[in-house]
Every structure is written in C-alpha cells, then in structure tokens.
Design a protein around this motif. Structure first.
Motif, PDB file in Angstrom:
ATOM      1  N   SER A 185      15.286  33.234 -46.910  1.00  0.00           N
ATOM      2  CA  SER A 185      16.168  32.484 -45.883  1.00  0.00           C
ATOM      3  C   SER A 185      15.782  30.693 -47.486  1.00  0.00           C
ATOM      4  O   SER A 185      16.822  30.017 -47.105  1.00  0.00           O
ATOM      5  N   ASP A 186      14.717  30.202 -46.903  1.00  0.00           N
ATOM      6  CA  ASP A 186      14.815  29.343 -47.327  1.00  0.00           C
ATOM      7  C   ASP A 186      14.835  29.027 -48.752  1.00  0.00           C
ATOM      8  O   ASP A 186      15.354  27.669 -49.470  1.00  0.00           O
ATOM      9  N   LEU A 187      14.470  30.213 -49.527  1.00  0.00           N
ATOM     10  CA  LEU A 187      14.507  30.350 -50.938  1.00  0.00           C
ATOM     11  C   LEU A 187      15.785  30.074 -51.428  1.00  0.00           C
ATOM     12  O   LEU A 187      16.291  29.620 -52.020  1.00  0.00           O
ATOM     13  N   PHE A 188      16.544  31.225 -50.374  1.00  0.00           N
ATOM     14  CA  PHE A 188      18.005  31.259 -50.505  1.00  0.00           C
ATOM     15  C   PHE A 188      18.635  30.207 -50.724  1.00  0.00           C
ATOM     16  O   PHE A 188      19.702  29.647 -51.787  1.00  0.00           O
ATOM     17  N   ASN A 189      18.531  28.887 -49.405  1.00  0.00           N
ATOM     18  CA  ASN A 189      18.900  28.690 -49.229  1.00  0.00           C
ATOM     19  C   ASN A 189      18.862  26.852 -50.551  1.00  0.00           C
ATOM     20  O   ASN A 189      19.975  25.841 -50.674  1.00  0.00           O
ATOM     21  N   LYS A 190      18.096  26.977 -51.249  1.00  0.00           N
ATOM     22  CA  LYS A 190      17.657  26.335 -52.087  1.00  0.00           C
ATOM     23  C   LYS A 190      18.616  26.350 -53.440  1.00  0.00           C
ATOM     24  O   LYS A 190      19.027  26.116 -54.117  1.00  0.00           O
ATOM     25  N   LEU A 191      18.175  27.938 -53.484  1.00  0.00           N
ATOM     26  CA  LEU A 191      18.933  28.444 -54.901  1.00  0.00           C
ATOM     27  C   LEU A 191      20.304  28.310 -54.677  1.00  0.00           C
ATOM     28  O   LEU A 191      20.821  28.111 -56.056  1.00  0.00           O
ATOM     29  N   SER A 192      20.726  28.982 -53.957  1.00  0.00           N
ATOM     30  CA  SER A 192      22.404  28.951 -53.745  1.00  0.00           C
ATOM     31  C   SER A 192      22.738  27.739 -53.684  1.00  0.00           C
ATOM     32  O   SER A 192      24.710  27.373 -53.868  1.00  0.00           O
ATOM     33  N   ARG A 193      21.691  26.892 -53.610  1.00  0.00           N
ATOM     34  CA  ARG A 193      22.982  25.007 -53.965  1.00  0.00           C
ATOM     35  C   ARG A 193      22.288  24.648 -54.586  1.00  0.00           C
ATOM     36  O   ARG A 193      22.423  23.471 -54.870  1.00  0.00           O
ATOM     37  N   TYR A 194      21.868  24.605 -55.947  1.00  0.00           N
ATOM     38  CA  TYR A 194      21.656  24.982 -57.660  1.00  0.00           C
ATOM     39  C   TYR A 194      19.761  23.745 -57.171  1.00  0.00           C
ATOM     40  O   TYR A 194      20.263  23.191 -57.977  1.00  0.00           O
ATOM     41  N   LYS A 195      19.139  24.120 -56.608  1.00  0.00           N
ATOM     42  CA  LYS A 195      18.039  23.377 -56.559  1.00  0.00           C
ATOM     43  C   LYS A 195      17.230  23.942 -56.778  1.00  0.00           C
ATOM     44  O   LYS A 195      16.918  24.740 -56.824  1.00  0.00           O
ATOM     45  N   PRO A 196      16.556  22.604 -57.334  1.00  0.00           N
ATOM     46  CA  PRO A 196      15.378  23.738 -58.004  1.00  0.00           C
ATOM     47  C   PRO A 196      14.202  23.666 -57.223  1.00  0.00           C
ATOM     48  O   PRO A 196      13.959  23.452 -56.073  1.00  0.00           O
ATOM     49  N   ILE A 197      13.079  24.449 -57.254  1.00  0.00           N
ATOM     50  CA  ILE A 197      11.951  25.237 -56.385  1.00  0.00           C
ATOM     51  C   ILE A 197      10.814  25.019 -56.803  1.00  0.00           C
ATOM     52  O   ILE A 197      10.092  24.945 -56.066  1.00  0.00           O
ATOM     53  N   GLN A 198      10.592  24.123 -58.136  1.00  0.00           N
ATOM     54  CA  GLN A 198       8.950  23.797 -58.868  1.00  0.00           C
ATOM     55  C   GLN A 198       9.545  22.308 -59.356  1.00  0.00           C
ATOM     56  O   GLN A 198      10.847  22.322 -59.424  1.00  0.00           O
ATOM     57  N   PRO A 199       9.078  21.419 -59.533  1.00  0.00           N
ATOM     58  CA  PRO A 199       9.301  20.157 -59.634  1.00  0.00           C
ATOM     59  C   PRO A 199       9.542  20.553 -60.555  1.00  0.00           C
ATOM     60  O   PRO A 199       9.843  21.320 -62.182  1.00  0.00           O
ATOM     61  N   ILE A 200      10.281  18.893 -61.373  1.00  0.00           N
ATOM     62  CA  ILE A 200      10.899  19.293 -62.711  1.00  0.00           C
ATOM     63  C   ILE A 200      10.459  19.010 -63.344  1.00  0.00           C
ATOM     64  O   ILE A 200       9.642  17.768 -63.603  1.00  0.00           O
ATOM     65  N   THR A 201      10.363  18.804 -64.860  1.00  0.00           N
ATOM     66  CA  THR A 201       9.304  18.765 -65.790  1.00  0.00           C
ATOM     67  C   THR A 201       9.432  17.908 -66.537  1.00  0.00           C
ATOM     68  O   THR A 201       8.904  17.140 -67.418  1.00  0.00           O
ATOM     69  N   GLY A 202      10.594  17.497 -67.074  1.00  0.00           N
ATOM     70  CA  GLY A 202      11.531  16.385 -68.184  1.00  0.00           C
ATOM     71  C   GLY A 202      11.373  16.580 -69.488  1.00  0.00           C
ATOM     72  O   GLY A 202      11.785  16.466 -70.182  1.00  0.00           O
TER      73      GLY A 202
END
Length: 189
Positions: A53-70
């Motif tokens: 549910s935590d992963l679905f919450n982030k992914l369904s809001r287009y949020k990353p689940i790992q840090p942005i690398t740049g």
C-alpha cells in the motif's frame, strides 16, 4: 469484517457512492472498491500489506521510490522563450536551469494558525512582508544528488493589512534550521 466490507462502509459513510455528491457521480467510491478488491485478492499479510500500500500510494501519485540521481537521462528539456530549463521525469517538481542549478518546487509550504496551507513567497519578519523584501519561495535549491524530495511545513503568522490583502511571515525562524540541512539557505538569511 473483511477489508472490502470495511472499505465499502467507510466510503458509504463519506457519501462517495452518491451520484449527487462531489465525488464524480459515485465513480470515486467504485474506483476505490475496485482497487480494494484486487488488494484483498492478493492475500497480503500485515507486513506485505503495508509495503504494497505504501508503494502503491507513492507510485500512483507519480512519486519516486528511490532517490533522484541527477543523471542526464532523468531530465526532459523544456524550451521556454527566455530560458532553457529541464524537468525531472521521475519527480515533476524538480527543475534544472541551464547553469545546472536544481530546485524543488514543493520544498516549503506555509501553514497558517487555522491549519490552512499555502505555497508562495515566505517572508522572515512582518517588516519584510510589508516592505516586500527578504523573501524566498517554496521552491528551493537542492544541495546535491542523490536527492529524495522532502516538503517542510513552516508555521506562519498572518495579518490582513487591508480587506483581502494578507501578509504572512515565519512564526519561528528555528523551524527553518532543518530546512537548511536539506536545501540551500538564501544569502540574506
């Protein structure tokens, strides 16, 4: 009570199946129930249910689940008339200028005494707000990569100086200390 029954009861109490309500003619309640039924069929334990549910919450809001690398492949070119910018494809609130400066547009949110939250300029003092000086926006420069987006809620004092003309300033500047550990501090502070 199983999860589907619990969800349906809560959604009904909230009026989310009502065709007359503010929830897209009952479509929201039905959409949530469809997701709940899939989730329930997967048969998760207490541990995996929380993770999924935590992963679905982030992914369904287009949020990353790992840090942005740049890395270059994370950026999409935005060609404005007056400047060149890039927008991160993994976190849409992250922008890079042509000079490489990267800002996150949801770094700070102002929180009023009544709990209402606003984006926009933040002033350090009442005098700064009145004189429109020493302000910074909720979009702040990141310190570097890897970067995990983080939003800070800063308590402000608000004052109506004329009808429908409000000013807001930081209630407790010490609240910003944790922000400057995460984002670049403006020069005037």
């Amino acid at each position: 009570m199983n999860l589907s029954n619990h969800a349906r009861t809560e959604l009904q109490l909230a009026g989310m199946f009502s065709e007359e309500g503010d929830f897209y003619g009952g479509m929201i309640g039905n959409a949530v129930m469809e997701l709940i039924e899939v989730f329930e069929k997967q048969g998760h334990s207490g541990m995996s249910a929380g993770v999924v549910s935590d992963l679905f919450n982030k992914l369904s809001r287009y949020k990353p689940i790992q840090p942005i690398t740049g890395k270059d492949e994370e950026w999409a070119k935005l060609d404005y008339e007056d400047s060149l910018k890039y927008q991160n494809m993994r976190e849409s609130g992250l922008f890079k200028d042509a000079d490489g400066r990267v800002t996150y547009n949801s770094a700070l949110i102002k929180r009023c005494p009544n709990g209402t939250c606003w984006s926009g300029p933040i002033y350090m003092t009442r005098e700064d707000a009145i004189n429109d000086q020493n302000r910074f926006s909720g979009s702040l420069e990141i310190l570097g990569f890897p970067f995990t987006p983080k939003t800070f809620y800063i308590d402000v004092i608000e004052e109506e100086i004329k009808p429908d003309d409000w000013i807001m300033w930081v209630k407790d500047p010490a609240q910003l200390d944790q922000v400057w550990e995460y984002y670049k501090k403006p020069d005037f502070i």
